[in-house]
Scaffold this motif. Structure first.
Motif, PDB file in Angstrom:
ATOM      1  N   PHE A   1       5.570  -6.767  -3.963  1.00  0.00           N
ATOM      2  CA  PHE A   1       5.041  -7.179  -2.663  1.00  0.00           C
ATOM      3  C   PHE A   1       3.611  -6.682  -2.538  1.00  0.00           C
ATOM      4  CE2 PHE A   1       4.247  -5.939   1.833  1.00  0.00           C
ATOM      5  CZ  PHE A   1       4.157  -7.226   2.352  1.00  0.00           C
ATOM      6  N   PHE A   2       2.707  -7.590  -2.205  1.00  0.00           N
ATOM      7  CA  PHE A   2       1.323  -7.201  -1.988  1.00  0.00           C
ATOM      8  C   PHE A   2       0.956  -7.507  -0.544  1.00  0.00           C
ATOM      9  CE2 PHE A   2      -3.284  -8.050  -1.937  1.00  0.00           C
ATOM     10  CZ  PHE A   2      -3.733  -6.805  -2.373  1.00  0.00           C
ATOM     11  N   GLY A   3       0.843  -6.452   0.251  1.00  0.00           N
ATOM     12  CA  GLY A   3       0.399  -6.571   1.638  1.00  0.00           C
ATOM     13  C   GLY A   3      -1.024  -6.078   1.726  1.00  0.00           C
ATOM     14  N   LEU A   4      -1.910  -6.924   2.197  1.00  0.00           N
ATOM     15  CA  LEU A   4      -3.327  -6.582   2.143  1.00  0.00           C
ATOM     16  C   LEU A   4      -3.684  -5.435   3.076  1.00  0.00           C
ATOM     17  CD1 LEU A   4      -6.103  -7.299   0.974  1.00  0.00           C
ATOM     18  CD2 LEU A   4      -6.415  -8.884   2.904  1.00  0.00           C
ATOM     19  N   ASN A   5      -3.138  -5.441   4.296  1.00  0.00           N
ATOM     20  CA  ASN A   5      -3.525  -4.417   5.254  1.00  0.00           C
ATOM     21  C   ASN A   5      -2.420  -4.208   6.287  1.00  0.00           C
ATOM     22  OD1 ASN A   5      -3.837  -6.519   7.274  1.00  0.00           O
ATOM     23  ND2 ASN A   5      -5.775  -7.028   6.260  1.00  0.00           N
ATOM     24  N   GLU A   6      -2.657  -3.239   7.172  1.00  0.00           N
ATOM     25  CA  GLU A   6      -1.652  -2.905   8.180  1.00  0.00           C
ATOM     26  C   GLU A   6      -1.499  -3.981   9.248  1.00  0.00           C
ATOM     27  OE1 GLU A   6      -3.082   0.026  11.287  1.00  0.00           O
ATOM     28  OE2 GLU A   6      -4.512   0.407   9.657  1.00  0.00           O
ATOM     29  N   GLU A   7      -2.450  -4.918   9.296  1.00  0.00           N
ATOM     30  CA  GLU A   7      -2.348  -6.026  10.246  1.00  0.00           C
ATOM     31  C   GLU A   7      -1.440  -7.135   9.730  1.00  0.00           C
ATOM     32  OE1 GLU A   7      -3.676  -5.790  13.165  1.00  0.00           O
ATOM     33  OE2 GLU A   7      -4.716  -3.900  12.729  1.00  0.00           O
ATOM     34  N   PHE A   8      -1.072  -7.036   8.474  1.00  0.00           N
ATOM     35  CA  PHE A   8      -0.223  -8.027   7.812  1.00  0.00           C
ATOM     36  C   PHE A   8      -0.822  -9.446   7.916  1.00  0.00           C
ATOM     37  CE2 PHE A   8       2.818  -4.673   9.093  1.00  0.00           C
ATOM     38  CZ  PHE A   8       3.313  -4.323   7.832  1.00  0.00           C
ATOM     39  N   THR A   9      -2.147  -9.535   7.755  1.00  0.00           N
ATOM     40  CA  THR A   9      -2.785 -10.850   7.841  1.00  0.00           C
ATOM     41  C   THR A   9      -2.586 -11.667   6.572  1.00  0.00           C
ATOM     42  OG1 THR A   9      -4.856  -9.834   7.091  1.00  0.00           O
ATOM     43  CG2 THR A   9      -4.532 -10.069   9.492  1.00  0.00           C
ATOM     44  N   ARG A  10      -2.460 -10.970   5.436  1.00  0.00           N
ATOM     45  CA  ARG A  10      -2.235 -11.682   4.168  1.00  0.00           C
ATOM     46  C   ARG A  10      -1.195 -10.917   3.370  1.00  0.00           C
ATOM     47  NH1 ARG A  10      -7.605 -12.780   0.987  1.00  0.00           N
ATOM     48  NH2 ARG A  10      -6.063 -13.842  -0.336  1.00  0.00           N
TER      49      ARG A  10
ATOM     50  N   ASN B   1      34.766 -12.954  -7.914  1.00  0.00           N
ATOM     51  CA  ASN B   1      33.350 -12.868  -8.277  1.00  0.00           C
ATOM     52  C   ASN B   1      32.547 -13.909  -7.521  1.00  0.00           C
ATOM     53  OD1 ASN B   1      30.937 -12.353  -9.478  1.00  0.00           O
ATOM     54  ND2 ASN B   1      31.483 -13.197 -11.469  1.00  0.00           N
ATOM     55  N   THR B   2      31.633 -13.450  -6.668  1.00  0.00           N
ATOM     56  CA  THR B   2      30.756 -14.375  -5.934  1.00  0.00           C
ATOM     57  C   THR B   2      29.470 -14.651  -6.690  1.00  0.00           C
ATOM     58  OG1 THR B   2      29.608 -12.578  -4.769  1.00  0.00           O
ATOM     59  CG2 THR B   2      31.630 -13.433  -3.760  1.00  0.00           C
ATOM     60  N   ASN B   3      29.246 -13.878  -7.748  1.00  0.00           N
ATOM     61  CA  ASN B   3      27.997 -13.947  -8.510  1.00  0.00           C
ATOM     62  C   ASN B   3      26.780 -13.750  -7.604  1.00  0.00           C
ATOM     63  OD1 ASN B   3      26.688 -14.130 -11.019  1.00  0.00           O
ATOM     64  ND2 ASN B   3      26.114 -16.262 -10.633  1.00  0.00           N
ATOM     65  N   LEU B   4      26.981 -12.960  -6.575  1.00  0.00           N
ATOM     66  CA  LEU B   4      25.899 -12.710  -5.628  1.00  0.00           C
ATOM     67  C   LEU B   4      25.819 -11.211  -5.350  1.00  0.00           C
ATOM     68  CD1 LEU B   4      23.821 -14.230  -3.795  1.00  0.00           C
ATOM     69  CD2 LEU B   4      25.499 -13.980  -1.951  1.00  0.00           C
ATOM     70  N   ARG B   5      24.600 -10.671  -5.522  1.00  0.00           N
ATOM     71  CA  ARG B   5      24.382  -9.259  -5.194  1.00  0.00           C
ATOM     72  C   ARG B   5      23.450  -9.185  -3.997  1.00  0.00           C
ATOM     73  NH1 ARG B   5      25.734  -4.844  -7.262  1.00  0.00           N
ATOM     74  NH2 ARG B   5      26.349  -5.762  -9.264  1.00  0.00           N
ATOM     75  N   THR B   6      23.774  -8.284  -3.081  1.00  0.00           N
ATOM     76  CA  THR B   6      23.027  -8.175  -1.833  1.00  0.00           C
ATOM     77  C   THR B   6      22.437  -6.778  -1.682  1.00  0.00           C
ATOM     78  OG1 THR B   6      24.452  -9.815  -0.763  1.00  0.00           O
ATOM     79  CG2 THR B   6      23.175  -8.367   0.676  1.00  0.00           C
ATOM     80  N   PHE B   7      21.178  -6.714  -1.321  1.00  0.00           N
ATOM     81  CA  PHE B   7      20.499  -5.457  -0.991  1.00  0.00           C
ATOM     82  C   PHE B   7      20.028  -5.561   0.457  1.00  0.00           C
ATOM     83  CE2 PHE B   7      19.639  -6.610  -5.406  1.00  0.00           C
ATOM     84  CZ  PHE B   7      20.167  -5.524  -6.088  1.00  0.00           C
ATOM     85  N   THR B   8      20.310  -4.564   1.242  1.00  0.00           N
ATOM     86  CA  THR B   8      19.946  -4.620   2.665  1.00  0.00           C
ATOM     87  C   THR B   8      18.968  -3.509   3.021  1.00  0.00           C
ATOM     88  OG1 THR B   8      21.863  -3.257   3.265  1.00  0.00           O
ATOM     89  CG2 THR B   8      22.153  -5.649   3.305  1.00  0.00           C
ATOM     90  N   ASP B   9      18.112  -3.828   3.978  1.00  0.00           N
ATOM     91  CA  ASP B   9      17.162  -2.862   4.560  1.00  0.00           C
ATOM     92  C   ASP B   9      16.291  -2.198   3.495  1.00  0.00           C
ATOM     93  OD1 ASP B   9      18.107  -3.373   7.136  1.00  0.00           O
ATOM     94  OD2 ASP B   9      19.685  -1.864   6.932  1.00  0.00           O
ATOM     95  N   VAL B  10      15.773  -3.018   2.590  1.00  0.00           N
ATOM     96  CA  VAL B  10      14.859  -2.511   1.569  1.00  0.00           C
ATOM     97  C   VAL B  10      13.467  -2.423   2.190  1.00  0.00           C
ATOM     98  CG1 VAL B  10      13.836  -2.938  -0.688  1.00  0.00           C
ATOM     99  CG2 VAL B  10      16.243  -3.525  -0.265  1.00  0.00           C
ATOM    100  N   ARG B  11      12.797  -1.283   2.007  1.00  0.00           N
ATOM    101  CA  ARG B  11      11.441  -1.113   2.529  1.00  0.00           C
ATOM    102  C   ARG B  11      10.439  -1.323   1.394  1.00  0.00           C
ATOM    103  NH1 ARG B  11      10.489   4.078   6.077  1.00  0.00           N
ATOM    104  NH2 ARG B  11      10.793   5.100   4.049  1.00  0.00           N
ATOM    105  N   LEU B  12       9.435  -2.177   1.646  1.00  0.00           N
ATOM    106  CA  LEU B  12       8.381  -2.447   0.674  1.00  0.00           C
ATOM    107  C   LEU B  12       7.045  -2.208   1.360  1.00  0.00           C
ATOM    108  CD1 LEU B  12       9.826  -5.734  -0.882  1.00  0.00           C
ATOM    109  CD2 LEU B  12       9.827  -3.462  -1.923  1.00  0.00           C
ATOM    110  N   GLY B  13       6.242  -1.287   0.799  1.00  0.00           N
ATOM    111  CA  GLY B  13       5.004  -0.890   1.447  1.00  0.00           C
ATOM    112  C   GLY B  13       3.853  -1.831   1.149  1.00  0.00           C
ATOM    113  N   ILE B  14       2.850  -1.812   2.026  1.00  0.00           N
ATOM    114  CA  ILE B  14       1.611  -2.531   1.747  1.00  0.00           C
ATOM    115  C   ILE B  14       0.895  -1.815   0.603  1.00  0.00           C
ATOM    116  CG2 ILE B  14       1.457  -3.368   4.117  1.00  0.00           C
ATOM    117  CD1 ILE B  14      -0.739  -1.251   4.609  1.00  0.00           C
ATOM    118  N   ASN B  15      -0.197  -2.367   0.128  1.00  0.00           N
ATOM    119  CA  ASN B  15      -0.816  -1.846  -1.102  1.00  0.00           C
ATOM    120  C   ASN B  15      -1.230  -0.389  -0.959  1.00  0.00           C
ATOM    121  OD1 ASN B  15      -4.108  -1.758  -0.974  1.00  0.00           O
ATOM    122  ND2 ASN B  15      -3.283  -3.229   0.481  1.00  0.00           N
ATOM    123  N   THR B  16      -1.740   0.033   0.212  1.00  0.00           N
ATOM    124  CA  THR B  16      -2.162   1.433   0.360  1.00  0.00           C
ATOM    125  C   THR B  16      -0.957   2.382   0.417  1.00  0.00           C
ATOM    126  OG1 THR B  16      -2.287   1.022   2.766  1.00  0.00           O
ATOM    127  CG2 THR B  16      -4.346   0.886   1.500  1.00  0.00           C
ATOM    128  N   ALA B  17       0.151   1.930   0.959  1.00  0.00           N
ATOM    129  CA  ALA B  17       1.355   2.767   0.973  1.00  0.00           C
ATOM    130  C   ALA B  17       1.874   2.970  -0.443  1.00  0.00           C
ATOM    131  CB  ALA B  17       2.433   2.129   1.841  1.00  0.00           C
TER     132      ALA B  17
END
Length: 451
Positions: free
Chosen positions: A327-336, A276-292
């Motif tokens: 995850f809160f991504g403000l816009n497609e430019e990823f400025t905030r 038991n490593t007591n560690l769970r791993t998730f890979t290549d998770v996609r999180l969209g910006i607010n409009t997505a």
């Protein structure tokens, strides 16, 4: 003189002629409807008598039982037996003749039999057959792939079938004039096979101890089971589909012996169980910006327990209670960009959740002014939760600051409401208009170690 002589000669001739009686010769034929001699039987009689003027028919056991017609029509017999049929013919000359025959009326022939399985239908399967036929005098049995293959007995005794599958049983009966046949099927179960599959519990799919595994018994033609397990809390069981908890790391052996009272088969498989490593791993998770997220294209809400990303229309009250990361991504430019605690969605354009969790984030380690830190290289090197366990994750104004897409990879630290510590490695910022998203790996403790 000549006239007198003519009368004398005529008188002599007439005196010599004698009147002869016409003889009666009685004969008749008959036809059985459909050539069926089993009751009820209908018979039509054809009078072939010559020289008779009067007729008397006598039909023993028939209906009607007598007739004076030349052709008596149809006579019906309702009971089995041997009966006399007599025709008497006569005329005015006193001639008389008769004909007497016997006819056998048979009992109705009804064919049927019952199949009786002795013990079970596992190979070799033994069957007996109860003949319930009536009206027959001879019997002929045929048993497809049976031993014996045939029989002429009324009840043929035990018949053994070895090969799995369906076998035809044919019975032919006869009363000497009529023959009937009937076919039925006996089924021998497939040959005994011992086999099983398994599936770990949802939370134990990393096979780290303790790991709970549900076994699925795929044995064929078995009635009893004996399981044995190494490295498990339960070493043996007779359950058909056991659930077992493995507690020892290593390659563990599972043995299943399946039986059906006639045969036994054993199969053996191994499972590798890890420490038991007591560690769970998730890979290549996609999180969209607010409009997505709000357009339901790529979700921004992630549940560690469910291991799922949810879009806006997938969130309900029950799912909302499980959300750990937003995850809160403000816009497609990823400025905030920033990760937000599920109970602080009022700071975003997202709709608030009911009964939300609280998660502490360090979005900007460089602005946090705190001791907790984890680089991308250290993230990749995590093989257990030791490094996470040592982190003190606190919320600070600097740590809550947004980040842009200039630095990648970037590591965001967090601690769930249950006290599980984790890290998010942002690997890529993908621009796709309003459907833009980030790709991340997540490593988090399976169980909290500081609560």
């Amino acid at each position: 003189m000549k006239k007198i002589m003519s009368f004398l000669i005529l008188g002599c001739i007439c005196g010599c002629v004698k009147e002869e009686a016409i003889p009666v010769v009685v004969d008749f034929e008959f036809e059985v409807f459909n050539d069926d001699f089993s009751v009820p039987v209908q018979i039509v009689f054809f009078n072939r008598t010559q020289g008779a003027e009067d007729y008397e028919w006598r039909f023993e056991g028939g209906s009607p039982s007598r007739s004076v017609n030349r052709n008596p029509g149809v006579i019906q017999y309702e009971s089995q037996g041997t009966y006399e049929i007599e025709l008497i013919g006569s005329n005015q000359d006193g001639s008389r003749d008769s004909k007497l025959i016997e006819i056998r009326i048979d009992e109705p022939v009804v064919i049927d039999f019952e199949i009786n399985n002795l013990v079970d239908n596992f190979s070799p399967a033994v069957y007996t057959f109860t003949n319930t036929s009536t009206g027959a005098t001879t019997y002929s049995w045929t048993f497809d792939e049976g031993t014996p293959p045939t029989s002429s007995e009324r009840d043929p005794g035990e018949v053994v079938f070895v090969n799995p599958g369906e076998h035809q049983v044919m019975l032919e009966v006869s009363n000497g004039r009529e023959t009937y046949d009937l076919q039925k099927t006996v089924t021998v179960a497939p040959l005994l096979l011992s086999d099983f599959g398994y599936q770990p519990a949802f939370e134990d799919d990393d096979y780290q101890v303790p790991v709970r595994i549900q076994f699925e018994n795929n044995s064929i033609s078995a009635t009893s089971f004996q399981w044995s397990f190494t490295g498990a809390a339960t070493s043996t069981t007779n359950d058909e589909n056991p659930e077992i908890i493995f507690t020892d790391p290593g390659i563990q052996t599972i043995t299943l012996t399946s039986s059906n009272g006639k045969d036994s088969k054993t199969t053996e498989k191994t499972i590798e169980v890890f420490a038991n490593t007591n560690l769970r791993t998730f890979t290549d998770v996609r999180l969209g910006i607010n409009t997505a997220h709000t357009s339901n294209t790529i979700g921004s809400f992630f549940s560690i327990a469910d291991r799922e990303t949810y879009t806006n229309n997938e969130i309900n009250n029950e799912i909302g209670k499980t959300i750990d990361l937003v995850f809160f991504g403000l816009n497609e430019e990823f400025t905030r960009n920033r990760f937000v605690s599920p109970d602080r969605l009022s700071e975003t354009t997202f709709e608030p959740l009911q009964n939300p969790k609280n998660t502490v984030f360090i979005n900007s380690q460089e602005l946090c002014n705190c001791i907790a830190s984890l680089s991308a290289q250290e993230f990749d090197a995590l093989q257990n939760d030791a490094r996470l366990r040592d982190l003190t994750i606190e919320e600070t104004p600097g740590g809550l600051q947004s980040f842009d897409n200039v630095e990648a990879p970037r590591v965001v630290l967090f601690q769930t409401q249950e006290g599980k510590k984790g890290a998010i490695k942002i690997k890529q910022f993908v621009r796709d208009g309003q459907n833009s998203y980030i790709i991340v790996d997540i490593k988090v403790q399976k169980e909290s170690t500081n609560l």
